[in-house]
Design a protein around this motif. Sequence first.
Motif, PDB file in Angstrom:
ATOM      1  N   VAL A   1       0.768  -1.327   0.225  1.00  0.00           N
ATOM      2  CA  VAL A   1       0.055   0.117   0.064  1.00  0.00           C
ATOM      3  C   VAL A   1       0.949   1.105  -0.282  1.00  0.00           C
ATOM      4  CG1 VAL A   1       0.195   0.564   2.694  1.00  0.00           C
ATOM      5  CG2 VAL A   1      -2.386   0.822   0.397  1.00  0.00           C
ATOM      6  N   LEU A   2       1.761   0.943   0.651  1.00  0.00           N
ATOM      7  CA  LEU A   2       3.129   1.901   0.363  1.00  0.00           C
ATOM      8  C   LEU A   2       3.323   2.388  -1.117  1.00  0.00           C
ATOM      9  CD1 LEU A   2       4.993   1.861   2.841  1.00  0.00           C
ATOM     10  CD2 LEU A   2       3.111   3.081   3.451  1.00  0.00           C
ATOM     11  N   SER A   3       3.912   1.379  -1.771  1.00  0.00           N
ATOM     12  CA  SER A   3       3.816   1.788  -3.496  1.00  0.00           C
ATOM     13  C   SER A   3       2.776   2.077  -3.615  1.00  0.00           C
ATOM     14  CB  SER A   3       3.841  -0.225  -3.778  1.00  0.00           C
ATOM     15  OG  SER A   3       5.599  -0.238  -2.760  1.00  0.00           O
ATOM     16  N   LEU A   4       1.575   1.898  -3.597  1.00  0.00           N
ATOM     17  CA  LEU A   4       0.370   2.215  -4.162  1.00  0.00           C
ATOM     18  C   LEU A   4       0.142   3.661  -4.009  1.00  0.00           C
ATOM     19  CD1 LEU A   4      -2.423   1.269  -5.873  1.00  0.00           C
ATOM     20  CD2 LEU A   4      -3.191   1.289  -3.133  1.00  0.00           C
TER      21      LEU A   4
ATOM     22  N   CYS B   1      -1.727   9.989  12.233  1.00  0.00           N
ATOM     23  CA  CYS B   1      -0.269   9.575  13.021  1.00  0.00           C
ATOM     24  C   CYS B   1       0.335   7.984  12.897  1.00  0.00           C
ATOM     25  CB  CYS B   1      -1.315   8.948  14.018  1.00  0.00           C
ATOM     26  SG  CYS B   1      -1.070   7.521  15.560  1.00  0.00           S
ATOM     27  N   GLY B   2       0.270   7.404  12.706  1.00  0.00           N
ATOM     28  CA  GLY B   2       1.406   6.597  12.000  1.00  0.00           C
ATOM     29  C   GLY B   2       1.945   6.158  11.241  1.00  0.00           C
ATOM     30  N   ALA B   3       0.341   6.171  10.208  1.00  0.00           N
ATOM     31  CA  ALA B   3       0.732   5.810   9.041  1.00  0.00           C
ATOM     32  C   ALA B   3       1.355   7.369   8.040  1.00  0.00           C
ATOM     33  CB  ALA B   3      -0.554   6.364   8.298  1.00  0.00           C
ATOM     34  N   THR B   4       2.233   8.621   8.862  1.00  0.00           N
ATOM     35  CA  THR B   4       2.798   9.457   8.540  1.00  0.00           C
ATOM     36  C   THR B   4       4.232   8.881   9.003  1.00  0.00           C
ATOM     37  OG1 THR B   4       3.269  10.579  11.085  1.00  0.00           O
ATOM     38  CG2 THR B   4       1.167  11.131   8.966  1.00  0.00           C
ATOM     39  N   GLY B   5       4.035   8.096  10.045  1.00  0.00           N
ATOM     40  CA  GLY B   5       5.561   7.229   9.875  1.00  0.00           C
ATOM     41  C   GLY B   5       6.293   6.279   9.058  1.00  0.00           C
ATOM     42  N   ALA B   6       5.103   5.632   8.472  1.00  0.00           N
ATOM     43  CA  ALA B   6       5.324   4.632   7.265  1.00  0.00           C
ATOM     44  C   ALA B   6       5.780   5.523   6.506  1.00  0.00           C
ATOM     45  CB  ALA B   6       4.343   3.529   7.204  1.00  0.00           C
ATOM     46  N   LEU B   7       4.879   6.492   5.693  1.00  0.00           N
ATOM     47  CA  LEU B   7       5.116   7.546   4.343  1.00  0.00           C
ATOM     48  C   LEU B   7       6.559   7.801   4.328  1.00  0.00           C
ATOM     49  CD1 LEU B   7       1.958   8.977   3.699  1.00  0.00           C
ATOM     50  CD2 LEU B   7       2.854   6.432   2.754  1.00  0.00           C
ATOM     51  N   ALA B   8       6.945   8.408   5.508  1.00  0.00           N
ATOM     52  CA  ALA B   8       8.667   9.022   6.549  1.00  0.00           C
ATOM     53  C   ALA B   8       9.005   8.348   5.931  1.00  0.00           C
ATOM     54  CB  ALA B   8       8.332   9.023   7.364  1.00  0.00           C
ATOM     55  N   ASN B   9       9.416   6.441   6.803  1.00  0.00           N
ATOM     56  CA  ASN B   9       9.834   6.073   6.272  1.00  0.00           C
ATOM     57  C   ASN B   9      10.320   5.063   4.913  1.00  0.00           C
ATOM     58  OD1 ASN B   9      11.874   4.387   7.835  1.00  0.00           O
ATOM     59  ND2 ASN B   9      10.700   1.887   7.873  1.00  0.00           N
ATOM     60  N   GLU B  10       9.558   5.680   4.127  1.00  0.00           N
ATOM     61  CA  GLU B  10       9.052   5.729   3.112  1.00  0.00           C
ATOM     62  C   GLU B  10       9.871   6.547   1.779  1.00  0.00           C
ATOM     63  OE1 GLU B  10       8.525   2.188   0.723  1.00  0.00           O
ATOM     64  OE2 GLU B  10       8.953   1.742   2.738  1.00  0.00           O
ATOM     65  N   GLY B  11      10.581   7.507   2.324  1.00  0.00           N
ATOM     66  CA  GLY B  11      11.072   8.799   1.811  1.00  0.00           C
ATOM     67  C   GLY B  11       9.794   9.743   1.384  1.00  0.00           C
ATOM     68  N   ILE B  12       8.839   9.109   1.058  1.00  0.00           N
ATOM     69  CA  ILE B  12       7.512   9.618   0.572  1.00  0.00           C
ATOM     70  C   ILE B  12       7.223  11.429   1.275  1.00  0.00           C
ATOM     71  CG2 ILE B  12       5.198   9.280   0.122  1.00  0.00           C
ATOM     72  CD1 ILE B  12       5.286   6.312   0.168  1.00  0.00           C
ATOM     73  N   LEU B  13       7.498  11.309   1.887  1.00  0.00           N
ATOM     74  CA  LEU B  13       6.464  13.121   3.002  1.00  0.00           C
ATOM     75  C   LEU B  13       8.301  14.083   2.547  1.00  0.00           C
ATOM     76  CD1 LEU B  13       5.585  11.637   6.591  1.00  0.00           C
ATOM     77  CD2 LEU B  13       4.901  12.148   4.191  1.00  0.00           C
ATOM     78  N   ASP B  14       9.411  13.670   1.692  1.00  0.00           N
ATOM     79  CA  ASP B  14      10.690  14.438   1.472  1.00  0.00           C
ATOM     80  C   ASP B  14      10.548  15.475   0.989  1.00  0.00           C
ATOM     81  OD1 ASP B  14      11.488  12.412   3.370  1.00  0.00           O
ATOM     82  OD2 ASP B  14      13.253  11.471   1.803  1.00  0.00           O
ATOM     83  N   GLU B  15       9.541  15.632   0.054  1.00  0.00           N
ATOM     84  CA  GLU B  15       9.154  16.701  -0.920  1.00  0.00           C
ATOM     85  C   GLU B  15       8.591  17.611  -0.788  1.00  0.00           C
ATOM     86  OE1 GLU B  15      11.705  17.161  -3.035  1.00  0.00           O
ATOM     87  OE2 GLU B  15      13.159  14.903  -1.942  1.00  0.00           O
ATOM     88  N   TYR B  16       7.639  16.853   0.635  1.00  0.00           N
ATOM     89  CA  TYR B  16       5.874  17.822   0.669  1.00  0.00           C
ATOM     90  C   TYR B  16       6.559  18.229   1.962  1.00  0.00           C
ATOM     91  CZ  TYR B  16       3.977  14.323  -2.494  1.00  0.00           C
ATOM     92  OH  TYR B  16       3.550  14.125  -3.992  1.00  0.00           O
ATOM     93  N   ARG B  17       5.536  19.269   1.900  1.00  0.00           N
ATOM     94  CA  ARG B  17       5.816  19.769   3.564  1.00  0.00           C
ATOM     95  C   ARG B  17       4.682  19.138   4.378  1.00  0.00           C
ATOM     96  NH1 ARG B  17       1.944  23.899   3.703  1.00  0.00           N
ATOM     97  NH2 ARG B  17       3.061  25.071   4.743  1.00  0.00           N
TER      98      ARG B  17
END
Length: 211
Positions: free
Chosen positions: A92-95, A110-126
């Motif tokens: 679902v993170l790939s999705l 909450c914890g879902a933001t951590g999952a996205l962060a660990n995938e590097g998905i948050l790096d380019e977004y505020r």
Amino acid sequence: MKEKTIYLYVLDTLSDWEPGYALAEINSGRMFRKGAQKFIVQTVGAGKEPITTMGGIKIKPDISVTEVSLKNAALLMLIGADLWDDPKHRPVLSLTRQFLESGIPVAAICGATGALANEGILDEYRHTSNDPGYLKQLQGYSGGDNYVMEPAVRDGDLITASGLAPLEFAREILARLDVVEPAALTAWYNLYTTREAKYFYELSELFPQEG
């Protein structure tokens, strides 16, 4: 107008209260302006086995993550849980990346933001989360410069929120879906945050009950 699909990813220990405000308004459409897009909500799991929320509610996913279609998708909603580090949730993170690359919004709390962060998905977004220190401990995260100390943050197609901010999470989702007039959304938010009766009457004037 054909209904679009809101996908809600469900997993064991899901925090029941976090999607509640958003789902109630999306499903009822009670504040939607005339002619606004309508939605259906589908639950999505890693598989189709029932999950049990933190509150003990059992949910049998409507579909598995492999069955999600971007064709008529309106939003992917990712909710906090204790088990996001289980490898079975990687698909679902790939999705999530596919949704964002296709211009379809993703809302994580909450914890879902951590999952996205660990995938590097948050790096380019505020973005925001439960706390900057919570994200900094994750090996895959390098987006600290884009962290915003707010309950919820919307940057383009990505919405993130603290687990303490389900109301702000809902407000940003409704704003991004563009189905509620700003005055109504403000009155709704003010009612739940201040508990002042004047905002209830303001909403009543905006959405009179049919007699």
